[in-house]
Motif scaffolding. Structure first.
Motif: not given
Length: 328
Positions: A104-108, A148-155, A158-161, A296-302
């Motif tokens: 999701v973060a990469e797709f965002a 970044v509104l929401g800094t859980g796992k996905i946030g 996203f922040t690391r990128i 956004a979630y639609y990868t082989h991994d996820a």
């Protein structure tokens, strides 16, 4: 036992069948679980649903009357499920509490860069052998401010990128993430974040408290040339208010992977139909807006992790166990 799975994509079907092989049969349907399709589940003890399923009280009662005792939802979000009714019916409901946040973060970030660098317009032009650069001027992300509104796992992902781009980091959440603080994130009030950020990305769950967290007032407080990205839940954004601001010529770009009235539209082929949703139709016409269909979630991994968790949820139900995925 045979499990009935609703809302299964062509890519997902062989993965589901392979995951359950040797344990249970799985019947995969492309249609979504709704009031109209719920009777199909008669005789199935376990039903698996997708994120856009309608699991309102009426649907749950229909399922229970047909013998369904367990719902295995293949998503993290569960705002589409009436948990109070499910509990009153004695139904077990499981979800997927975790899957790859990077998907999701990469797709965002894909959406953010697509609208910033006008990728869709550029691609459409070159298909017509129009190689002019007029109207394709973008901006460096380096040195600019991301909110970044929401800094859980996905946030956090996203922040690391964003940190890799060399951006100034602003965050807002009910709890500060120490790993985001280590990256240099400064936590501020939501109003300050919206007024300061060149890019705003949403990564909060859809709750009563976050419904339309980006409303008319929030949109008006943002910079005229800001970029807004939503890859979380459609209901976070007041779409009518967003359209009004876009009509006024505001925002460099908007990237939306979710839409508050997406049920019955997203994941379906509507190309030969007149879409009755005037707001969605208008939204898609803006040249600085990119709308995708909740992928956004639609990868082989996820998707693989979602299916693995679904298999475990069914196994836990049959063994009478609870886990972090058990909602009722």
């Amino acid at each position: 036992m045979e499990i009935l799975a609703f809302g299964v994509t062509a890519d997902e079907e062989p993965l589901l069948e392979r995951a359950f092989a040797g344990q249970h049969e799985v019947r995969c349907l492309g249609v979504f679980l709704s009031e109209d399709t719920a009777p199909i589940a008669a005789g199935y003890e376990v039903v698996s649903s997708s994120v856009n399923a309608d699991l309102s009280g009426r649907v749950l009662r229909t399922l229970a009357a047909g013998g369904t005792k367990m719902i295995a939802q293949r998503s993290t979000g569960f705002n589409n499920i009436d948990l109070d009714v499910a509990k009153s019916l004695g139904m077990t409901v499981g979800r997927v509490s975790y899957y790859s946040p990077y998907a999701v973060a990469e797709f965002a970030w894909t959406l953010a860069m697509a609208v910033n660098r006008r990728i869709v317009r550029a691609s459409n032009r070159t298909r017509d052998f129009d190689f002019r650069l007029n109207g394709l001027l973008g901006r460096d992300m380096h040195g600019r401010t991301v909110g970044v509104l929401g800094t859980g796992k996905i946030g956090e992902a996203f922040t690391r990128i964003a940190h890799g781009f060399g951006m100034n980091l602003l965050g807002w959440d009910v709890v500060e993430n120490p790993r985001c603080l280590e990256l240099g994130m400064k936590y501020v009030d939501k109003d300050v974040l919206l007024a300061s950020a060149d890019l705003v990305s949403l990564h909060v769950p859809l709750l009563d408290a976050t419904h339309h967290i980006i409303d008319s007032a929030a949109l008006k407080s943002m910079k005229d040339d800001a970029i807004l990205v939503n890859s979380s839940r459609g209901g976070l954004v007041d779409t009518e208010a967003l359209v009004a601001e876009l009509r006024a010529g505001r925002f460099t770009g908007v990237g939306l992977d979710v839409y508050e009235a997406e049920a019955g539209v997203f994941f379906l082929d509507k190309s030969l139909e007149a879409v009755p949703d005037d707001t969605l139709a208008r939204l898609i016409t803006f040249p600085n807006v990119v709308v995708t269909s909740h992928q956004a979630y639609y990868t082989h991994d996820a998707v693989g992790q979602i299916i693995e968790a679904t298999v475990r949820n069914v196994a836990d139900y049959l063994a009478g166990r609870r886990s972090e995925n058990t909602l009722t």
